[in-house]
Structure formats: structure tokens, C-alpha cells
Design an enzyme around this catalytic site. Structure first.
Site, PDB file in Angstrom:
ATOM      1  N   GLU A 235     -23.710 -19.096  35.300  1.00 33.49           N
ATOM      2  CA  GLU A 235     -25.048 -19.547  35.804  1.00 33.49           C
ATOM      3  C   GLU A 235     -25.435 -20.961  35.817  1.00 33.49           C
ATOM      4  O   GLU A 235     -25.004 -21.551  34.938  1.00 33.49           O
ATOM      5  CB  GLU A 235     -26.148 -18.886  34.803  1.00 33.49           C
ATOM      6  CG  GLU A 235     -27.493 -19.289  34.947  1.00 33.49           C
ATOM      7  CD  GLU A 235     -28.564 -18.749  34.224  1.00 33.49           C
ATOM      8  OE1 GLU A 235     -29.856 -19.141  34.293  1.00 33.49           O
ATOM      9  OE2 GLU A 235     -28.243 -17.904  33.328  1.00 33.49           O
ATOM     10  N   ASP A 237     -28.053 -23.599  36.325  1.00 33.19           N
ATOM     11  CA  ASP A 237     -29.483 -23.949  36.521  1.00 33.19           C
ATOM     12  C   ASP A 237     -29.630 -25.179  37.108  1.00 33.19           C
ATOM     13  O   ASP A 237     -29.608 -26.060  36.239  1.00 33.19           O
ATOM     14  CB  ASP A 237     -30.406 -23.836  35.213  1.00 33.19           C
ATOM     15  CG  ASP A 237     -30.311 -22.095  34.596  1.00 33.19           C
ATOM     16  OD1 ASP A 237     -30.556 -21.578  35.518  1.00 33.19           O
ATOM     17  OD2 ASP A 237     -30.026 -22.094  33.346  1.00 33.19           O
ATOM     18  N   GLU A 240     -35.070 -26.004  36.520  1.00 40.07           N
ATOM     19  CA  GLU A 240     -36.216 -25.297  35.741  1.00 40.07           C
ATOM     20  C   GLU A 240     -37.056 -26.293  35.550  1.00 40.07           C
ATOM     21  O   GLU A 240     -36.871 -27.212  34.605  1.00 40.07           O
ATOM     22  CB  GLU A 240     -35.358 -24.716  34.555  1.00 40.07           C
ATOM     23  CG  GLU A 240     -34.261 -23.529  34.954  1.00 40.07           C
ATOM     24  CD  GLU A 240     -33.806 -22.975  33.618  1.00 40.07           C
ATOM     25  OE1 GLU A 240     -34.670 -21.585  33.540  1.00 40.07           O
ATOM     26  OE2 GLU A 240     -33.109 -23.219  32.796  1.00 40.07           O
ATOM     27  N   HIS A 251     -24.168 -22.966  32.470  1.00 37.45           N
ATOM     28  CA  HIS A 251     -23.972 -22.166  31.377  1.00 37.45           C
ATOM     29  C   HIS A 251     -22.659 -21.329  31.968  1.00 37.45           C
ATOM     30  O   HIS A 251     -22.611 -20.479  32.830  1.00 37.45           O
ATOM     31  CB  HIS A 251     -24.766 -21.036  31.473  1.00 37.45           C
ATOM     32  CG  HIS A 251     -26.429 -21.442  31.057  1.00 37.45           C
ATOM     33  ND1 HIS A 251     -26.839 -21.145  29.702  1.00 37.45           N
ATOM     34  CD2 HIS A 251     -27.439 -21.773  31.672  1.00 37.45           C
ATOM     35  CE1 HIS A 251     -28.277 -21.583  29.632  1.00 37.45           C
ATOM     36  NE2 HIS A 251     -28.568 -21.887  30.765  1.00 37.45           N
TER      37      HIS A 251
END
Length: 489
Positions: A235, A237, A240, A251
């Protein structure tokens, strides 16, 4: 940084509407994917429009009996025991239907701008949403990020504390898992196959079967629960954020495709085994407030969140090629005709020259903050690089947080730690500001707007001015040295 699993059960259903991952296809509502054009860019040829579409995550859709659409397969936070006596039978008995994007879910598109409304009241109350960018009506668009850059415009002015307007990449299967798991008859068309680095266990269907075995209803969320299994994958990101705080986080996982996990230990579901899964749940994050610059992001600050701005993220490789290994994730912004360099670290014990995610940055951050370096244990930048090379799905969402009230993004977290300790303060939001019961009422009209999505070669999406002959700028030169149409840094 923390789980998007809360996203998987936020739609408050009426009698005939539920929110689950389904595998069969219903026929009550035709599925028509809203168009969301985006652009693909090169330095030499500029940007060309791509005819993209979005599909709603399966978890928000109505799941009902294949024989009787008036009978739900899942109501509140419990399964229908008759239709779902076991995972395989449940998948065969339950049908996933098409979506009314605007009327039920508050998802609207105007030109290249996608608006995600937080709470929508129609025949039922819907909270939050998540959509995926599609290449066709049956497959997700797969983005290979290495040696590339992503830019998009965002308006978070109507997104307060406790909410998260997120844009990120997940290493889902292009077809939603349809070819790997034949019992999944819905596929990407109906938004199936979700996974992330938290290995979420509140997904209702995983790998073509119901996650009903051992299902435990949530004590805090009337529509959520946890099953025996979780769904893990790399993942990234990219964004956010709300109007008070923002972070970008990598991640990595030790697996290179969507992978099922079973139980607390393998899924890393409790504090005592948080780092036992195949993925890094914390990630290595860059939040300007957390990294010591408290005047960079917010209303009236350097990046002014009362107005729209552009977010540019570059995925730099060690050898400057598309086949290299990820070595840096670089960020900058454009607002009011000016390019804004990312803030630099201002944390005692860390180098003040750091302003991007690198192995050095992550190592220093984990050490100074006293955090477990699961990021490096799970492969670090080289680990997530493998997922980026294979291709990842673009996800856009708005959500609130039943697990931690979004304080990991915008407040003091952990709440029992000293706010003055390095890494604890992540934003200016109070520790009681993000409770779902509060924000779902006080911020019901909140929304986020993502627009003008561009993807392509480094230094192509924010339109740099041509460099004069005799004074070339290398491809990977930091943006601070690149003159652009928006002016100097």
C-alpha cells in the site's frame, strides 16, 4: 498510517440495503460506471486525456439473496445464518448489485473533478465511500509507479478534524480477483478484491468466499465486525488528509500480490502481534506537523487548505530508470501559481536536510520516535518497489475512523503519550474531535474534491518551462532547481 478497514463497513443500511463484499451479481440496479477522465504525460509530448471510469467498492453495495432481493445476506453487523451457514454457500447465495452513485453514495463527477460527500441521506444513511479508477468496465487501471510521478488537485477546505480524504495505491488484482478465485463472479466491475497493509479482517468476502466464519460484530460500529480472515498487500498512501493535517506513507509487504491471512497473529490484529503479519502496518510517513513544521499545512499557512492546491509525488529509482529500485518518494505542491517545496525535518536528533521519504529518513525517524522499524523489517523501499513495478490500483476515498478517531493523522497519538515527545503530535485536532458519533452529525455535509489527475514521466505533470540550451537539468534534479511556469521555489 492506520487501517482503512474502518472504510469497509461505514454505510448505514436501510432494510434492503447492506454494505458487504459480494461475489454473485444482482440484476435490480444496472451498474453504470461514472466517467472520470485523467491524463497521461511525457516531458516531450505533454499530456493526453485518458477515458477513465470509477467503480464503487463492493463493501458499500447492496448484497441480497440471489433468489429474493428483499432478503439481505448481511444486516447491521451480522450475517443471515440461513443464507450464510458457511463461507462457500454464502458466496453462492448472495448477489452484489449496481449502485446509484450520486443518490445513495454522494459520489458525483463534473468534468475531471470527483466529489466524495461524507454523509448522504436518501432512502438510507450512507457514510463515506471508496472508489477505484478503471481501465475498462471489467478491469482496474494498473499504475506502474517506478521512475514516474503523480499529480492531482485537491480541495480539503470542507474536510474537518476526524475525517480523511485519501488517495492511495493498493496492489489489488486488476480483475478484482476474478481469475484467481472462480467463485468471485462480480470482479472489478463491482469493486471486489480490496486489500491493504493492515490486512483488514472486516472485509466481508475474501478470495471469492464469505468471511463469515468466526465473525464477531463490532462493539463500536453498528455495521462492522471482524472475520477469521484478512486481506494483505502493498500500500502506498500518496495522500491522507483533512484541512488540518496531511501525510504520505509507504507500507511494504513481503508478498507481491493480494494475500489472505488467518487469525490474530498472521493478520497482526492486536497490539501484541501488530507486526506479525506479512505487511508493515505503521509504514514510513511524512507528516509536516509531525516532522516539526507546524506552520506548513493548514488554513492560511504555506499550503493553504482553505483553497484548492496541487499535490505532486515522485517515485525516484536508484538508477533513474523504470526498472530500478525505489530509493526516494519526493513531494511538492503548487498553489496560486507557485511551486512549494516540501517542508524540511525540524526534529532534534534528525538531519534538518531531510524533506522526502528515503531509507535514511525512515531509519532516523523510527529511531528518534522510538517506533518499531517494521518498515525495514518488511523490506523498506525495496520491498514496496516490487509492488510498484508490477502495478497498483488507484483508490480514492473519504472516511472516519472507529478505531483511533483519526488522531494518528491529525492529533496527539497515542493519546496516553506525552504530546511533547517526538512523533506524538501529528496535528492540531483535539483528542475528542474525531469520534465517529460526533463527526457523522457535525460534519455530515463534509466532502473532498479530487480533480485533474495526471500521471507520467518525472517532471512532466506540473509543466516545467523548457530548460535553455546549454544548461540542461538532469531528470532527477530536485525540483528546487527547476524553473517552472509557476515560478521559482
Amino acid at each position: 498510517m492506520f487501517s482503512k478497514a474502518a472504510l469497509l463497513a461505514l454505510s448505514y443500511a436501510a432494510i434492503i440495503v447492506t454494505t458487504v463484499f459480494g461475489q454473485q451479481v444482482g440484476t435490480n440496479t444496472a451498474e453504470t460506471h461514472p466517467s472520470l477522465p485523467w491524463t497521461k504525460c511525457t516531458r516531450s509530448g505533454g499530456c493526453t486525456t485518458q477515458s477513465g471510469k470509477v467503480t464503487l467498492d463492493a463493501n458499500w453495495r447492496w448484497l441480497h439473496s440471489t433468489e429474493d432481493p428483499n432478503t439481505n445476506c448481511y444486516t447491521g453487523n451480522t450475517w443471515n445464518a440461513t443464507l450464510c451457514p458457511d463461507p462457500t454457500t454464502c458466496a453462492a447465495n448472495c448477489a452484489l448489485d449496481g449502485a446509484d452513485y450520486a443518490g445513495t453514495y454522494g459520489i458525483t463527477i463534473s468534468g475531471n473533478a470527483l466529489t466524495l460527500k461524507f454523509v448522504t441521506n436518501s432512502q438510507q444513511k450512507n457514510v463515506g465511500s471508496r472508489v477505484y479508477l478503471m481501465a475498462s468496465d471489467t478491469e482496474y487501471e494498473m499504475f506502474k509507479l517506478l521512475n514516474q510521478e503523480l499529480a492531482f488537485d485537491v480541495d480539503v477546505s470542507n474536510l474537518p478534524c476526524g475525517l480523511n480524504g485519501a488517495l492511495y495505491f493498493s496492489q489489488m488484482d486488476a480483475d478484482g480477483g476474478m481469475s484467481r478465485f472462480p467463485t468471485n463472479k462480480a470482479g472489478a466491475k463491482y469493486g471486489t478484491g480490496y486489500c491493504d497493509s493492515q490486512c483488514p479482517r472486516d472485509i466481508k468476502f475474501i478470495n471469492g468466499q464469505a468471511n463469515s466464519a468466526g465473525w464477531s460484530p463490532s462493539s463500536s460500529d453498528p455495521n462492522a465486525g471482524t472475520g477469521q480472515y484478512g486481506s494483505c498487500c502493498n500500500e502506498m498512501d500518496v495522500w491522507e488528509a483533512n484541512n488540518r493535517a496531511a501525510a504520505f506513507t509507504a507500507h511494504p509487504c513481503t508478498v507481491t500480490q493480494q494475500t489472505i491471512c488467518e487469525g490474530d497473529s498472521a493478520c497482526g490484529s492486536t497490539p501484541t502481534n501488530r507486526y506479525a503479519s506479512v505487511c508493515d502496518p505503521d509504514g514510513c510517513d511524512f507528516n509536516s506537523f509531525r516532522m516539526g513544521n507546524k506552520l506548513f499545512y493548514g488554513a492560511g499557512l504555506t499550503v493553504d487548505t482553505t483553497k484548492k492546491f496541487t499535490v505532486v509525488t515522485q517515485f525516484i529509482t536508484d538508477d533513474g530508470t523504470d526498472t530500478g529500485t525505489l530509493s526516494e518518494i519526493r513531494r511538492f505542491y503548487v498553489q496560486d501559481g507557485k511551486v512549494i517545496q516540501n517542508s524540511r525535518v525540524n526534529v532534534p536528533g534528525m538531519s534538518s536536510s531531510l524533506d522526502s521519504i528515503t531509507t535514511d529518513f525512515c531509519t532516523q525517524q523510527k529511531s528518534v520516535f522510538g517506533d518499531t522499524n517494521s518498515f525495514q523489517d518488511k523490506g523498506g523501499l525495496a520491498g514496496i518497489s516490487k509492488g510498484m513495478a508490477d502495478g497498483m490500483v488507484l483508490v480514492l476515498s473519504v472516511w472516519d475512523d472507529h478505531a483511533a478517531n483519526m488522531l494518528w493523522l491529525d492529533g496527539d497519538y497515542p493519546t496516553d503519550a506525552d504530546p511533547s515527545a517526538p512523533g506524538v503530535a501529528r496535528g492540531t485536532c483535539g483528542t475528542t474531535s474525531g469520534t465517529p458519533a460526533y463527526v457523522e452529525t457535525s460534519a455530515a455535509n463534509a466532502f473532498v474534491v479530487f480533480s485533474n489527475i495526471r500521471f507520467g514521466e518525472l517532471d512532466s505533470t506540473y509543466i516545467p518551462i523548457p530548460i535553455p540550451t546549454g544548461n540542461p537539468v538532469p531528470t532527477n534534479t530536485p525540483p528546487a532547481t527547476i524553473p517552472t511556469k509557476y515560478g521559482q521555489w
